[in-house]
Every structure is written in structure tokens, then in C-alpha cells.
Design a protein around this motif. Sequence first.
Motif, mmCIF file in Angstrom:
data_model
loop_
_atom_site.group_PDB
_atom_site.id
_atom_site.type_symbol
_atom_site.label_atom_id
_atom_site.label_comp_id
_atom_site.label_asym_id
_atom_site.label_seq_id
_atom_site.Cartn_x
_atom_site.Cartn_y
_atom_site.Cartn_z
ATOM 1 N N ALA A 90 0.837 -1.209 0.000
ATOM 2 C CA ALA A 90 0.000 0.000 0.000
ATOM 3 C C ALA A 90 0.868 1.254 0.000
ATOM 4 C CB ALA A 90 -0.938 -0.009 1.204
ATOM 5 N N HIS A 91 1.861 1.280 0.860
ATOM 6 C CA HIS A 91 2.721 2.467 0.948
ATOM 7 C C HIS A 91 3.608 2.602 -0.294
ATOM 8 C CE1 HIS A 91 1.645 4.105 4.854
ATOM 9 N NE2 HIS A 91 1.393 2.857 5.191
ATOM 10 N N ARG A 92 4.042 1.476 -0.845
ATOM 11 C CA ARG A 92 4.831 1.523 -2.076
ATOM 12 C C ARG A 92 3.996 2.084 -3.221
ATOM 13 N NH1 ARG A 92 4.868 -2.920 -5.266
ATOM 14 N NH2 ARG A 92 5.928 -2.545 -7.207
ATOM 15 N N TRP A 93 2.769 1.579 -3.352
ATOM 16 C CA TRP A 93 1.890 2.051 -4.426
ATOM 17 C C TRP A 93 1.528 3.525 -4.249
ATOM 18 C CZ3 TRP A 93 -1.698 -2.807 -4.063
ATOM 19 C CH2 TRP A 93 -1.053 -3.887 -4.685
ATOM 20 N N ARG A 94 1.280 3.909 -3.010
ATOM 21 C CA ARG A 94 0.964 5.325 -2.747
ATOM 22 C C ARG A 94 2.140 6.209 -3.158
ATOM 23 N NH1 ARG A 94 -0.235 7.986 3.156
ATOM 24 N NH2 ARG A 94 0.017 10.128 2.488
ATOM 25 N N ALA A 101 0.127 7.899 -13.844
ATOM 26 C CA ALA A 101 -0.838 8.998 -13.903
ATOM 27 C C ALA A 101 -2.136 8.679 -13.160
ATOM 28 C CB ALA A 101 -1.141 9.351 -15.350
ATOM 29 N N SER A 102 -2.451 7.386 -13.032
ATOM 30 C CA SER A 102 -3.708 7.016 -12.391
ATOM 31 C C SER A 102 -3.589 5.656 -11.719
ATOM 32 C CB SER A 102 -4.828 6.964 -13.436
ATOM 33 O OG SER A 102 -4.592 5.896 -14.334
ATOM 34 N N VAL A 103 -4.595 5.358 -10.905
ATOM 35 C CA VAL A 103 -4.668 4.048 -10.254
ATOM 36 C C VAL A 103 -4.829 2.966 -11.321
ATOM 37 C CG1 VAL A 103 -6.096 2.619 -8.740
ATOM 38 C CG2 VAL A 103 -5.570 4.963 -8.088
ATOM 39 N N ARG A 104 -5.604 3.263 -12.339
ATOM 40 C CA ARG A 104 -5.824 2.297 -13.425
ATOM 41 C C ARG A 104 -4.492 1.928 -14.092
ATOM 42 N NH1 ARG A 104 -10.559 3.885 -16.550
ATOM 43 N NH2 ARG A 104 -11.559 2.444 -15.138
ATOM 44 N N GLU A 105 -3.688 2.944 -14.359
ATOM 45 C CA GLU A 105 -2.388 2.721 -14.997
ATOM 46 C C GLU A 105 -1.473 1.888 -14.093
ATOM 47 O OE1 GLU A 105 1.070 5.723 -16.161
ATOM 48 O OE2 GLU A 105 -0.844 6.293 -17.111
ATOM 49 N N LEU A 106 -1.476 2.191 -12.806
ATOM 50 C CA LEU A 106 -0.659 1.445 -11.838
ATOM 51 C C LEU A 106 -1.130 -0.005 -11.749
ATOM 52 C CD1 LEU A 106 1.496 1.191 -9.640
ATOM 53 C CD2 LEU A 106 -0.139 2.182 -8.030
ATOM 54 N N ALA A 107 -2.436 -0.218 -11.676
ATOM 55 C CA ALA A 107 -2.985 -1.577 -11.598
ATOM 56 C C ALA A 107 -2.585 -2.392 -12.828
ATOM 57 C CB ALA A 107 -4.498 -1.521 -11.458
ATOM 58 N N LYS A 108 -2.621 -1.747 -13.980
ATOM 59 C CA LYS A 108 -2.239 -2.432 -15.218
ATOM 60 C C LYS A 108 -0.752 -2.811 -15.176
ATOM 61 C CE LYS A 108 -2.762 -2.010 -20.191
ATOM 62 N NZ LYS A 108 -3.204 -1.171 -21.294
ATOM 63 N N ALA A 109 0.081 -1.886 -14.708
ATOM 64 C CA ALA A 109 1.525 -2.147 -14.624
ATOM 65 C C ALA A 109 1.834 -3.251 -13.611
ATOM 66 C CB ALA A 109 2.260 -0.867 -14.243
ATOM 67 N N SER A 133 -9.711 -2.644 -8.510
ATOM 68 C CA SER A 133 -10.510 -2.583 -7.287
ATOM 69 C C SER A 133 -9.691 -3.047 -6.075
ATOM 70 C CB SER A 133 -11.756 -3.449 -7.449
ATOM 71 O OG SER A 133 -12.448 -3.540 -6.245
ATOM 72 N N TYR A 134 -8.954 -4.140 -6.250
ATOM 73 C CA TYR A 134 -8.106 -4.653 -5.170
ATOM 74 C C TYR A 134 -7.032 -3.630 -4.811
ATOM 75 C CZ TYR A 134 -4.720 -7.493 -2.656
ATOM 76 O OH TYR A 134 -3.841 -7.968 -1.705
ATOM 77 N N LEU A 135 -6.406 -3.038 -5.819
ATOM 78 C CA LEU A 135 -5.369 -2.038 -5.574
ATOM 79 C C LEU A 135 -5.942 -0.875 -4.742
ATOM 80 C CD1 LEU A 135 -2.534 -0.928 -7.761
ATOM 81 C CD2 LEU A 135 -3.979 0.860 -6.865
ATOM 82 N N CYS A 136 -7.150 -0.434 -5.083
ATOM 83 C CA CYS A 136 -7.776 0.668 -4.339
ATOM 84 C C CYS A 136 -8.064 0.278 -2.889
ATOM 85 C CB CYS A 136 -9.067 1.112 -5.030
ATOM 86 S SG CYS A 136 -8.784 2.006 -6.557
ATOM 87 N N ARG A 137 -8.519 -0.960 -2.672
ATOM 88 C CA ARG A 137 -8.790 -1.409 -1.291
ATOM 89 C C ARG A 137 -7.492 -1.478 -0.487
ATOM 90 N NH1 ARG A 137 -11.932 -5.160 -3.960
ATOM 91 N NH2 ARG A 137 -10.644 -6.889 -3.266
ATOM 92 N N VAL A 138 -6.419 -1.981 -1.110
ATOM 93 C CA VAL A 138 -5.134 -2.069 -0.415
ATOM 94 C C VAL A 138 -4.579 -0.671 -0.143
ATOM 95 C CG1 VAL A 138 -2.741 -2.876 -0.585
ATOM 96 C CG2 VAL A 138 -4.605 -4.387 -1.241
ATOM 97 N N LEU A 139 -4.759 0.242 -1.076
ATOM 98 C CA LEU A 139 -4.277 1.616 -0.872
ATOM 99 C C LEU A 139 -4.883 2.264 0.371
ATOM 100 C CD1 LEU A 139 -4.087 3.278 -4.400
ATOM 101 C CD2 LEU A 139 -2.247 3.082 -2.727
ATOM 102 N N ARG A 140 -6.110 1.872 0.716
ATOM 103 C CA ARG A 140 -6.755 2.440 1.918
ATOM 104 C C ARG A 140 -5.983 2.116 3.197
ATOM 105 N NH1 ARG A 140 -12.297 0.794 -0.068
ATOM 106 N NH2 ARG A 140 -12.049 -0.921 1.382
ATOM 107 N N LEU A 141 -5.124 1.093 3.145
ATOM 108 C CA LEU A 141 -4.335 0.748 4.336
ATOM 109 C C LEU A 141 -3.375 1.871 4.715
ATOM 110 C CD1 LEU A 141 -3.492 -3.015 3.666
ATOM 111 C CD2 LEU A 141 -5.370 -2.044 5.009
ATOM 112 N N THR A 142 -3.072 2.766 3.773
ATOM 113 C CA THR A 142 -2.200 3.899 4.096
ATOM 114 C C THR A 142 -2.921 4.902 4.994
ATOM 115 O OG1 THR A 142 -2.811 5.167 2.124
ATOM 116 C CG2 THR A 142 -0.911 3.679 1.938
#
Length: 135
Positions: A55-59, A68-76, A82-91
Amino acid sequence: MPKLSRDGRTMVVSIPISFRRQGGRKRVVTPADAPAWSPLPPRVDNTLVKALARAHRWRNMLESNLFASVRELAKAEKINESYLCRVLRLTLLSPALTEAILNGLQPERLDLAQLLKSIPIDWHEQERFLSAEAD
């Protein structure tokens, strides 16, 4: 046995110990018939720790404009957006709760599934919510 004061605001706990000097040092000695006690060992949950780290790495990757976006990060990262967004909330977890998780001192039945649910943003409410969920 702990005793509560009359006003209900103070608890008095008596512990039978004695102090002995040994080579210029003081040593606490418990009575011979006292049962052995030690705190529960920390229980580091590697799944929780790994999720926090991700979560902290992605943030950090988003804040430093690597993506540029969460979508781009999830693709990479080749994971569901959706999972990436839920994990990001841990920050958004309180520092106390984050530290407890990293030290293995989180509430006993707390797991990643609970943390990925919608949790309150207010840190005090988080701690109440998560301790209630763990019961």
C-alpha cells in the motif's frame, strides 16, 4: 486481586515482590509460589505486513507521478484495480494500528479481509471498529 476505589476512578493492584541487593544492584524477586508469567509473544502476520508495505509503495508511486492514475498502476502491477484501491486504503490506518501490525501486536483476530473492508477514516473510530470486529 485488583481493588477499585470508591470513586471508581482508580484501580489498585498489589504485586508481592521484594528487592534484594546483589553486587550493588537491586533485583526484583517474586515469591517462590508465584506462577510464572510472561506476555504473549508477538504474532507477526506476514500477510498484513506485506499488504501494508505494498500500500505504501503504491501510494509513493502515485504521489511521485510514476503513474498517472490508479488504473495505470494496476495495469503495470498486473492486478485488479478494485483490489489495488482497497489495499491503498491501508495507508489511512492510524500510526498506532500500523505500528501494532508491524510489531505483531494487532488485535488477535484481525486479518487482511477485515482491513480491506470499508474502515472509518478517523483514527480513534478505526481502533474502536477494529477491536469490535475482532471480538
